[in-house]
Write an enzyme that holds these catalytic residues in place. Structure first.
Site, short mmCIF file in Angstrom:
data_model
loop_
_atom_site.label_atom_id
_atom_site.label_comp_id
_atom_site.label_asym_id
_atom_site.label_seq_id
_atom_site.Cartn_x
_atom_site.Cartn_y
_atom_site.Cartn_z
N ASP A 1 0.29 -1.56 0.23
CA ASP A 1 -0.03 -0.11 0.31
C ASP A 1 1.14 1.25 -0.35
O ASP A 1 0.38 2.56 -0.34
CB ASP A 1 -0.40 0.21 1.41
CG ASP A 1 -2.55 -0.22 0.75
OD1 ASP A 1 -2.75 -0.51 0.09
OD2 ASP A 1 -3.12 -1.40 1.99
C1 GLC Z 1 -1.50 -3.62 5.40
C2 GLC Z 1 -3.05 -3.57 4.73
C3 GLC Z 1 -2.90 -4.85 2.80
C4 GLC Z 1 -1.44 -4.60 2.76
C5 GLC Z 1 -0.49 -4.44 3.55
C6 GLC Z 1 1.22 -3.76 3.05
O1 GLC Z 1 -1.55 -4.96 6.17
O2 GLC Z 1 -4.14 -4.98 5.61
O3 GLC Z 1 -3.44 -4.44 1.82
O4 GLC Z 1 -1.34 -5.06 1.58
O5 GLC Z 1 0.01 -3.38 4.14
O6 GLC Z 1 1.18 -2.62 1.94
C1 GLC Z 2 -0.53 2.43 5.60
C2 GLC Z 2 0.23 1.36 6.32
C3 GLC Z 2 -0.22 0.32 5.67
C4 GLC Z 2 -1.65 -0.06 5.42
C5 GLC Z 2 -2.53 1.18 4.71
C6 GLC Z 2 -3.59 1.02 4.55
O1 GLC Z 2 -0.34 3.25 5.00
O2 GLC Z 2 1.69 1.66 6.47
O3 GLC Z 2 -0.10 -1.26 6.18
O4 GLC Z 2 -1.82 -1.24 4.42
O5 GLC Z 2 -2.28 2.61 5.38
O6 GLC Z 2 -4.78 2.16 3.86
#
Ligand code: GLC
Ligand code: GLC
Length: 815
Positions: free
Chosen positions: A488
């Site tokens: 993300d």
């Molecule tokens: C969080 C989100 C997931 C994403 C991950 C890596 O766990 O829930 O959707 O893949 O972060 O950014």
């Molecule tokens: C932030 C976190 C990530 C998560 C995301 C969800 O970027 O670092 O882990 O998946 O929020 O929107």
């Protein structure tokens, strides 16, 4: 250092000190009504949706931490204490908290009085039951005061903590039976058809429903005025902050025990049945509340409900069990992995002690991945979940990144543009079909964007998911990344320079350049499932075209996605490599190594093994594998959120637990059982219980992240419980390490284990047959089935064909 121990027979983690490094929590509830409960009695309840229908108030980021919950105070002479230590923090003579599957039992002792609070949500009901038992362990009679306490939330948790000008005037309660039953009915007079009930099964001495009266002016939970005085005020809340508190006077002969049952329930009435008589008379229809109250008004009834819950869990946890010389492996597989998978199924990423329950609803990709962990437990609900998720998809195959569990509608604040999302739908559907053999799901009429007038069969949803990648490729013929892929925080089209802008939603997401090698790996891996599904439907031409698209992607990765010793991560907007030896920071990323090896890209020419060796050389630490190296030390506008985190945290080189099992699975692809095992055990809760003071989060479940080697607090975990790690780890250990893997036409057994493990036995229910599997590894192999016998008959290969009609078969596997 440990703060408790596992009790495998009872399926519990037993916490022996209330001073755990962080609150160690559990989840109550399996369907609609849920509570979070910490080892000191903190937490809150909600019905279905932690944002929209929250029953009790919790203050995140509170001081002291975790200082609101469903509390019981005991006043014994001048001593005021709680069985779970908080919030009075009175030193206890004995303390124990047992977290089990769907229940928590907290016991405290003080001055020869034992108090036990058993908390659970009865299976199939919308309430939390607390059975509070008091036992006099002294040699003389004891009279004590027992006070209960919950603080009601005015339903919408977000509004509840922001809109005080309104909310301080809306709170309403109703009191029955001199305070024995307290109703929280804020907004019932207008548009809500629901209220909460808080009832105890004995007559009370007094009650309170107004917080200030209960706590006293400027009072606090740690020493409520009413408790100090041993006297309720029978306050009736009007506006402000409604609470529920009962006062019971208890006299116990030496050795005597008495139990009291408190029920916090959610009641919803059909609109036409809201009132008895005319609405303006204001007579609420309490019929359902009366019925609920009667369901739990004796200890016998509570015991029965509790046993039904235990039976429910016995059944759930009976479908996959293992028995080996590794006690911790057995413990994790038989109990905690599967338990955490059920919790992530229910919660997605919405409500934990780190997820506020108001931010995120259900994640599209998260929920699809969660399926891997529970489809064998509750296939019907998996089916329903898959179709719910698909119904939020856009007609072009792209997807809302999140949806709200109550409305099941896509969340427009986040929108779409996360280009890995559609492929996870194929992954989830494939897992479901392999488990169940139920291809009829493909024919289910499924809306686009929740529009009942725009509907296709589910098969078409999968088709457009696959084609979304085919039609969204960039300059290197690799998939466009959009706002982000699984990571993300890799926001290659965002270019945000203003503090506070959301990296996930800011700016035009639809960059025409930035590409993801990770999505390419996914496309190949799950594209193969799509091909299988097409072939099963007899759509051979389309299957052939899909195979060609996969081959093209494979070629694109080999050409533009390989760095020499590992897979490149991505190309940024300017066409520069990310995750390459050319880069100063972020030379290598974990994600494409996991997915591209699972997709077997370049397996025969040694690329997969090389990538695994690079991971071991460059990303390994004693606490797990970090996400990338070296970390980003300054903010890169062209990379987005990933470079916003200090080195070693989260996506910037933290040990992101979710993708550790990818590497473990990838190691099984190259056949390195010892290494797959090492990767598995390094982050596995039971295996790191001894360093609880470093790890700090619960030693019975995974956390999202452990601080990486570049962070000052290397080894410290955060964000426990709600993580895709739960499902992926269970998938890894059950299907790849133990190797018992459902396939379209049978059950594959293909273990990849450490050479020291001389075998194991497992029981696996699969499509109506129970498989009793014995794996023998006298030769100390890491992978490779030499011989397989099914009910004594040798079979060719290692896929057991479907055993139609047979209830049970015995399988012997020699490695
Ligand atoms: C969080 C989100 C997931 C994403 C991950 C890596 O766990 O829930 O959707 O893949 O972060 O950014
Ligand atoms: C932030 C976190 C990530 C998560 C995301 C969800 O970027 O670092 O882990 O998946 O929020 O929107």
């Amino acid at each position: 250092m440990k703060f408790g121990h596992f009790d495998d027979n009872a399926r519990e983690y037993v916490i022996t000190s209330p001073r755990t490094p962080l609150p160690w929590i559990n989840y109550l509830g399996s369907e609609d009504f849920f509570s979070l409960i910490s080892n000191t009695g903190g937490g809150y309840s909600f019905y279905r949706d932690a944002k929209l229908l929250r029953l009790t108030r919790y203050r995140y980021n509170n001081v002291p931490q975790d200082s609101n919950g469903h509390y019981y105070y005991i006043k014994d002479g001048d001593t005021i204490w709680n069985p779970g230590w908080m919030p009075t923090k009175t030193e206890l003579d004995f303390y124990e908290c047992r977290h089990g599957c769907g229940y928590t039992r907290i016991t405290g002792k003080k001055n020869a009085l034992e108090a036990t609070v058993l908390s659970f949500v009865p299976y199939g009901d919308a309430c939390e039951v607390n059975q509070v038992s008091l036992k006099n362990e002294s040699s003389s009679e004891k009279t004590v005061d027992l006070f209960s306490y919950v603080e009601f939330c005015l339903w919408n948790a977000m509004d509840d903590m922001t809109n005080f000008q309104r909310n301080y005037s809306t709170g309403e309660v109703e009191i029955h039976d001199n305070g024995q039953e307290i109703f929280h009915k804020t907004e019932y007079r207008e548009r809500r058809n629901h209220f909460a009930t808080y009832v105890v099964n004995v007559p009370v001495e007094g009650y309170d429903t107004d917080q200030e009266s209960f706590l006293g002016a400027y009072g606090e939970n740690s020493c409520p005025e009413v408790v100090k005085n041993g006297q309720s005020k029978n306050s009736v809340a009007s506006g402000w902050r409604p609470i529920g508190s009962h006062h019971i006077k208890v006299t116990l002969a030496p050795g005597e025990r008495k139990a009291f049952i408190f029920v916090l329930g959610y009641i919803e009435n059909p609109v036409e049945d809201k009132w008895i008589g005319a609405p303006e008379d204001g007579k609420v229809n309490f019929k359902k509340a009366d019925e609920m109250r009667k369901r739990y008004d004796t200890e016998e009834k509570v015991t029965e409900a509790f046993m039904a819950l235990e039976k429910h869990w016995d059944e759930l946890l009976s479908h996959f069990t293992v028995s080996s010389s590794e006690e911790k492996l057995d413990r994790m597989v038989n109990i905690w992995h599967q338990y955490q998978c059920m919790v992530t199924f229910n919660m997605s990423r919405s409500a934990s002690y780190y997820e506020s329950g108001i931010g995120r609803g259900m994640g599209f990709r998260d929920s699809c991945q969660d399926l891997f962990g529970f489809v064998h437990l509750i296939p019907e609900r998996a089916r329903e979940r898959i179709l719910d998720i698909a119904a939020t998809q856009f007609p072009d195959g792209s997807a809302y990144h999140q949806y709200q569990p109550l409305t099941k509608k896509g969340n427009s604040d986040i929108g779409s543009g996360f280009n890995d999302d559609p492929l996870w739908l194929i992954a989830g559907a494939a897992a479901y079909i392999k488990e169940t053999g139920d291809y009829t799901i493909l024919d289910e009429k499924t809306p686009w964007d929740s529009d009942p007038n725009n509907v296709s069969d589910f098969m078409e949803h999968l088709r457009r998911s696959f084609n979304y990648t085919v039609t969204h490729k960039g300059p290197h013929n690799l998939p466009l990344i959009g706002r982000a892929d699984w990571n993300d925080c890799l926001n290659l089209n965002c270019f945000s320079t203003e503090p506070g802008e959301s990296f996930q939603t800011f700016g035009p997401s639809e960059g025409p350049n930035a590409e993801s090698v990770f999505i390419a790996g996914m496309f190949i891996k799950y594209g193969r499932d799509w091909v299988q599904i097409l072939k099963h439907r007899g759509l051979d031409d389309e299957a052939k075209a899909a195979e060609d698209a996969i081959a093209e992607m494979d070629a694109a990765v080999k050409h533009a996605g390989w760095d020499g010793e590992w897979y490149i991560r991505a190309y940024d907007h300017y066409g520069n490599k990310i995750g390459s030896h050319d880069c100063d920071e972020g030379k290598i990323f974990i994600e494409p190594q996991g997915l591209c090896v699972m997709a077997e890209i370049g397996l025969s020419e040694g690329k997969c093994l090389a990538a695994m060796e690079s991971v071991e050389r460059m990303l390994d630490t004693k606490y797990g594998i970090v996400l990338l190296q070296p970390p980003y030390r300054k903010y890169h506008v062209e990379l987005g959120e990933i470079s916003s985190y200090p080195p070693g945290y989260k996506e910037n080189a933290g040990i992101f637990c979710h993708n550790n099992p990818w590497i473990s699975i990838a190691e099984t692809v190259v056949g390195r059982g010892n290494r797959a095992w090492q990767v598995y055990t390094r982050t596995c809760p039971a295996y790191i219980e001894d360093i609880s003071e470093i790890h700090r989060t619960e030693p019975y479940v995974y956390s999202q992240m452990i601080a990486g080697k570049d962070a000052p607090n290397f080894g410290e975990a955060k964000n426990s419980w709600l993580t895709g790690t739960a499902a992926w780890t269970f998938l890894n250990v059950s299907q790849y390490i133990l190797g018992i893997r459902p396939d379209y036409d049978g059950l594959v057994v293909d273990p990849c284990i450490p050479s020291e493990l001389k075998g194991f036995t497992a029981k696996r229910d699969f499509r109506g047959t129970t498989y009793n599997i014995t794996v023998k590894n006298e030769s100390g192999a890491q992978k490779g089935v030499k011989k397989m016998l099914v009910d004594g008959q040798e079979i060719a290969g290692n896929c057991i064909p479907l055993q139609d009609g047979k209830a049970e078969v015995n399988v012997e596997v020699v490695m």
